[in-house]
Design a protein around this motif. Sequence first.
Motif, mmCIF file in Angstrom:
data_model
loop_
_atom_site.group_PDB
_atom_site.id
_atom_site.type_symbol
_atom_site.label_atom_id
_atom_site.label_comp_id
_atom_site.label_asym_id
_atom_site.label_seq_id
_atom_site.Cartn_x
_atom_site.Cartn_y
_atom_site.Cartn_z
ATOM 1 N N LEU A 170 20.017 4.886 8.301
ATOM 2 C CA LEU A 170 18.749 5.076 7.602
ATOM 3 C C LEU A 170 18.219 3.741 7.109
ATOM 4 N N ALA A 171 16.992 3.440 7.434
ATOM 5 C CA ALA A 171 16.376 2.167 7.047
ATOM 6 C C ALA A 171 16.133 2.148 5.546
ATOM 7 N N PRO A 172 16.660 1.174 4.833
ATOM 8 C CA PRO A 172 16.453 1.122 3.372
ATOM 9 C C PRO A 172 15.009 0.841 2.985
ATOM 10 N N ASP A 173 14.251 0.218 3.880
ATOM 11 C CA ASP A 173 12.858 -0.105 3.568
ATOM 12 C C ASP A 173 11.887 0.913 4.156
ATOM 13 N N LEU A 174 12.364 2.136 4.348
ATOM 14 C CA LEU A 174 11.527 3.146 4.991
ATOM 15 C C LEU A 174 10.314 3.496 4.128
ATOM 16 N N GLY A 175 10.515 3.576 2.823
ATOM 17 C CA GLY A 175 9.407 3.933 1.942
ATOM 18 C C GLY A 175 9.153 5.426 1.943
ATOM 19 N N LEU A 176 8.057 5.804 1.311
ATOM 20 C CA LEU A 176 7.676 7.207 1.197
ATOM 21 C C LEU A 176 6.609 7.547 2.230
ATOM 22 N N ALA A 177 6.671 8.767 2.737
ATOM 23 C CA ALA A 177 5.696 9.246 3.727
ATOM 24 C C ALA A 177 4.951 10.432 3.143
ATOM 25 N N ASN A 178 3.658 10.501 3.424
ATOM 26 C CA ASN A 178 2.824 11.586 2.911
ATOM 27 C C ASN A 178 2.893 12.760 3.891
ATOM 28 N N VAL A 179 3.810 13.685 3.653
ATOM 29 C CA VAL A 179 4.056 14.795 4.570
ATOM 30 C C VAL A 179 4.221 16.083 3.766
ATOM 31 N N VAL A 180 4.226 17.210 4.489
ATOM 32 C CA VAL A 180 4.596 18.495 3.893
ATOM 33 C C VAL A 180 6.110 18.595 3.999
ATOM 34 N N ALA A 181 6.789 18.342 2.918
ATOM 35 C CA ALA A 181 8.247 18.209 2.944
ATOM 36 C C ALA A 181 8.955 19.451 3.493
ATOM 37 N N PRO A 182 8.592 20.685 3.087
ATOM 38 C CA PRO A 182 9.292 21.858 3.645
ATOM 39 C C PRO A 182 9.146 21.982 5.156
ATOM 40 N N ASP A 183 7.948 21.637 5.668
ATOM 41 C CA ASP A 183 7.736 21.740 7.119
ATOM 42 C C ASP A 183 8.569 20.708 7.871
#
Length: 476
Positions: A351-364
Amino acid sequence: MDRITSYFMPAGFVGTADQTRQARIITNTVLLTSLFSFNFLLLCWWAGFWPGMYLMIFNVVAFLVLPFGFRQGLFSYVTFGYIYLVAGYLGVFLNSVYQGGYFAATTSWLVLCPVSATFLLGRRAGIIFFVVSLLSVVGLWELERRGIHLPSTVPPEHRLFWSLDILGGLMLILLVVSVVFDQINQNTLRQLTENNDLLSLRTSQLEQSLNELRATQAMLVHSEKMASLGELTAGIAHEIQNPMNFVNNFSEVSCELLQELPPAMFTALPAAQQALVQGTLETLGRNLARITRHGQRVDGIVRSMLQHAHTGPRERQLTDLNQLATEYLNLAYSSLRAKDPAFHAALHTDLAPDLGLANVVAPDIGRVLLNLFNNGLYALQEQRRKQPAGYLPALTVSTRRVGAEVEIRVRDNGCGMPEEVRQKVFQPFFTTKPAGTGTGLGLSLSHDIVVSGHGGRFLVDSQPGQGTEFHLWLPV
């Protein structure tokens, strides 16, 4: 010959395949008989047999005019056949009378009338002309028996040639009948082959439709079960959430109360008792902290259950995909281990430590990852059954940031997929799992979530016996 026959078929002819074939046979027979009649006309002219020549002129004209009348639609193909048979019968009978009656060379031709009638128009016409021919032969025999001899007008010096020409004509008729019968057999065989091919095609289509109906039925049953399970999950989650709120709230309040206790409160106690009370309070504080921490964890699980059971529109939120992938990987593996305790697999994460946050529908996205993990673990199970000795199942999850996208890879060293299966994995209801273990909707829904729902990309790479790797790209 087929082109000539098609020319004489009526433009508006409507009938079944058998009727069309019968009309074409009658037309062919009439045209070929006209050629034979023309040959007999020349023979009569050469032999000086004028009655026969006049009759043959009538037959030739009739057999050439009749097809044009049929082409213009003046009569049906059945009437066409009866007119031809009556004209042929009259020609044979009158020739027999002028050539000497019962002992004439053409008397034997009367047997061709019922044969031709049966061949062209069926059993009923054959019986009619059989009776007519039998009465004609009996009548000629009765004239001969009573001594009424009909004179033969064929010159004696031409009788041998006459007989040979008649024999050649009979052979021509037999040849025509053989050719027509062969054509009928070929047409019948071709039609039977086409019908068998069509039947096989329809059978395979029906089997495919039946399989699709069964898959749809299984999917509907599964969907109904999942809907009921979702409702049950939501109900249980709500019931758990209420007592957990009390646990969390009172544990937090209890921790605050312990922290607010004044230290001088226990100074009046002996030193030994002060140490005991102090140790007990510290232990109680640690226990309350653990209760608070695990209560919050249960609260997070309940919220996830409620999100999965939620059927309305979902909102996007900034999500740590590394954490999401880790949680669902552990969930999928624990679930499989609960069903098959003997199964073990190596779980690798990159897992990339610098991945950051993504704006997604987490349950989907969690549902997509769970489906990929379940499929990968299933492939590892299948490969272990095929290759039990020396095989080490492994499932690898990796993430990385690529420009404005996040890439998630899920790779297994399982059984893999051939090319024809790989091209269909995203089709609805397509599954390689046994009946009852898969609906064929997991990857299809996952593809829709990633591509249609999030504007991402979803690809798969697989080699039989080597494993499968899914590539998932999501815009940040």
